[in-house]
Design a protein around this motif. Structure first.
Motif, mmCIF file in Angstrom:
data_model
loop_
_atom_site.group_PDB
_atom_site.id
_atom_site.type_symbol
_atom_site.label_atom_id
_atom_site.label_comp_id
_atom_site.label_asym_id
_atom_site.label_seq_id
_atom_site.Cartn_x
_atom_site.Cartn_y
_atom_site.Cartn_z
ATOM 1 N N PRO A 44 -52.417 -31.576 92.519
ATOM 2 C CA PRO A 44 -52.000 -30.195 92.247
ATOM 3 C C PRO A 44 -52.841 -29.587 91.117
ATOM 4 O O PRO A 44 -53.166 -30.276 90.144
ATOM 5 C CB PRO A 44 -50.541 -30.331 91.813
ATOM 6 C CG PRO A 44 -50.105 -31.666 92.316
ATOM 7 C CD PRO A 44 -51.328 -32.530 92.335
ATOM 8 N N ASP A 45 -53.188 -28.327 91.271
ATOM 9 C CA ASP A 45 -53.937 -27.665 90.212
ATOM 10 C C ASP A 45 -52.958 -26.996 89.235
ATOM 11 O O ASP A 45 -51.742 -27.083 89.396
ATOM 12 C CB ASP A 45 -54.960 -26.672 90.774
ATOM 13 C CG ASP A 45 -54.344 -25.507 91.534
ATOM 14 O OD1 ASP A 45 -53.138 -25.196 91.329
ATOM 15 O OD2 ASP A 45 -55.067 -24.894 92.336
ATOM 16 N N ARG A 46 -53.497 -26.338 88.235
ATOM 17 C CA ARG A 46 -52.626 -25.750 87.197
ATOM 18 C C ARG A 46 -51.696 -24.699 87.769
ATOM 19 O O ARG A 46 -50.588 -24.503 87.273
ATOM 20 C CB ARG A 46 -53.459 -25.178 86.064
ATOM 21 C CG ARG A 46 -54.307 -24.006 86.478
ATOM 22 C CD ARG A 46 -55.138 -23.489 85.350
ATOM 23 N NE ARG A 46 -56.021 -22.446 85.853
ATOM 24 C CZ ARG A 46 -56.732 -21.676 85.096
ATOM 25 N NH1 ARG A 46 -56.702 -21.820 83.803
ATOM 26 N NH2 ARG A 46 -57.491 -20.758 85.629
ATOM 27 N N TRP A 47 -52.112 -24.006 88.832
ATOM 28 C CA TRP A 47 -51.255 -22.976 89.422
ATOM 29 C C TRP A 47 -50.133 -23.605 90.241
ATOM 30 O O TRP A 47 -49.008 -23.078 90.259
ATOM 31 C CB TRP A 47 -52.082 -22.001 90.253
ATOM 32 C CG TRP A 47 -53.099 -21.315 89.390
ATOM 33 C CD1 TRP A 47 -54.457 -21.422 89.490
ATOM 34 C CD2 TRP A 47 -52.847 -20.478 88.263
ATOM 35 N NE1 TRP A 47 -55.063 -20.694 88.504
ATOM 36 C CE2 TRP A 47 -54.100 -20.091 87.725
ATOM 37 C CE3 TRP A 47 -51.695 -20.006 87.648
ATOM 38 C CZ2 TRP A 47 -54.222 -19.268 86.623
ATOM 39 C CZ3 TRP A 47 -51.819 -19.173 86.546
ATOM 40 C CH2 TRP A 47 -53.061 -18.817 86.043
ATOM 41 N N ASP A 48 -50.426 -24.710 90.901
ATOM 42 C CA ASP A 48 -49.369 -25.447 91.595
ATOM 43 C C ASP A 48 -48.312 -25.907 90.594
ATOM 44 O O ASP A 48 -47.105 -25.745 90.815
ATOM 45 C CB ASP A 48 -49.935 -26.689 92.299
ATOM 46 C CG ASP A 48 -50.876 -26.375 93.446
ATOM 47 O OD1 ASP A 48 -50.655 -25.373 94.154
ATOM 48 O OD2 ASP A 48 -51.830 -27.151 93.641
ATOM 49 N N ILE A 49 -48.780 -26.485 89.501
ATOM 50 C CA ILE A 49 -47.863 -27.009 88.481
ATOM 51 C C ILE A 49 -47.078 -25.881 87.825
ATOM 52 O O ILE A 49 -45.850 -25.973 87.665
ATOM 53 C CB ILE A 49 -48.629 -27.841 87.437
ATOM 54 C CG1 ILE A 49 -49.189 -29.104 88.122
ATOM 55 C CG2 ILE A 49 -47.738 -28.205 86.254
ATOM 56 C CD1 ILE A 49 -50.220 -29.850 87.304
ATOM 57 N N THR A 50 -47.750 -24.805 87.474
ATOM 58 C CA THR A 50 -47.069 -23.665 86.843
ATOM 59 C C THR A 50 -46.005 -23.097 87.780
ATOM 60 O O THR A 50 -44.857 -22.867 87.371
ATOM 61 C CB THR A 50 -48.083 -22.566 86.476
ATOM 62 O OG1 THR A 50 -49.044 -23.118 85.575
ATOM 63 C CG2 THR A 50 -47.396 -21.376 85.848
ATOM 64 N N GLY A 51 -46.362 -22.878 89.034
ATOM 65 C CA GLY A 51 -45.397 -22.360 90.000
ATOM 66 C C GLY A 51 -44.230 -23.303 90.204
ATOM 67 O O GLY A 51 -43.077 -22.876 90.288
ATOM 68 N N LEU B 257 -38.538 -24.790 89.470
ATOM 69 C CA LEU B 257 -37.547 -25.759 89.016
ATOM 70 C C LEU B 257 -36.636 -25.158 87.957
ATOM 71 O O LEU B 257 -35.425 -25.403 87.953
ATOM 72 C CB LEU B 257 -38.241 -27.019 88.498
ATOM 73 C CG LEU B 257 -37.376 -28.253 88.351
ATOM 74 C CD1 LEU B 257 -36.706 -28.627 89.669
ATOM 75 C CD2 LEU B 257 -38.199 -29.417 87.837
ATOM 76 N N ALA B 258 -37.191 -24.345 87.071
ATOM 77 C CA ALA B 258 -36.366 -23.649 86.074
ATOM 78 C C ALA B 258 -35.375 -22.713 86.774
ATOM 79 O O ALA B 258 -34.197 -22.651 86.405
ATOM 80 C CB ALA B 258 -37.253 -22.870 85.104
ATOM 81 N N GLY B 259 -35.839 -22.011 87.790
ATOM 82 C CA GLY B 259 -34.949 -21.138 88.552
ATOM 83 C C GLY B 259 -33.833 -21.917 89.224
ATOM 84 O O GLY B 259 -32.678 -21.496 89.238
ATOM 85 N N ALA B 260 -34.174 -23.071 89.778
ATOM 86 C CA ALA B 260 -33.171 -23.914 90.418
ATOM 87 C C ALA B 260 -32.114 -24.359 89.416
ATOM 88 O O ALA B 260 -30.920 -24.355 89.715
ATOM 89 C CB ALA B 260 -33.837 -25.131 91.065
ATOM 90 N N ALA B 261 -32.544 -24.740 88.221
ATOM 91 C CA ALA B 261 -31.597 -25.170 87.179
ATOM 92 C C ALA B 261 -30.672 -24.023 86.780
ATOM 93 O O ALA B 261 -29.468 -24.222 86.586
ATOM 94 C CB ALA B 261 -32.359 -25.702 85.973
#
Length: 109
Positions: free
Chosen positions: A82-89, A94-98
């Motif tokens: 995964p690139d930085r955009w994959d990780i950032t997204g 995941l924050a939204g899910a929480a």
């Protein structure tokens, strides 16, 4: 229990979907569909174990977990880091899910 249910659901869903992908897109043997279907049944069952007041909330929060699991699959099984955009997204999802699953709310229906 909720986090474990989401992890099991994510692994089962990705494995099941990959079985179908392998048959349809990669020309794999149709026998791959048998464990694929079983895996998708396990996925659906695992989501019933999530501690949420309504199914839609459990499913919505699962979306963030699925995104992270898909990125891990992409790296571990397909060899694409995964690139930085994959990780950032993924982190944002995941924050939204929480927020969807764990923030306090009124008991109104």
């Amino acid at each position: 229990m909720t986090i474990l249910a989401y992890v099991v659901a994510a692994i089962a869903e990705i494995a099941g979907c990959f079985a179908f992908w392998h048959v349809v897109r990669s020309g794999g043997s149709p026998l791959w569909l048998l464990p694929g279907v079983a895996s998708l049944v396990l996925f659906a069952w695992a989501l019933t174990l999530v501690e949420a007041s309504v199914a839609g909330r459990a499913f919505a929060a699962y979306g963030g977990v699925y995104i992270i699991a898909s990125l891990v699959w992409m790296w571990a099984a397909e060899g694409m880091r995964p690139d930085r955009w994959d990780i950032t997204g993924g982190v944002i999802c995941l924050a939204g899910a929480a927020i969807i699953l764990f923030m306090p709310r009124a008991l109104a229906h």
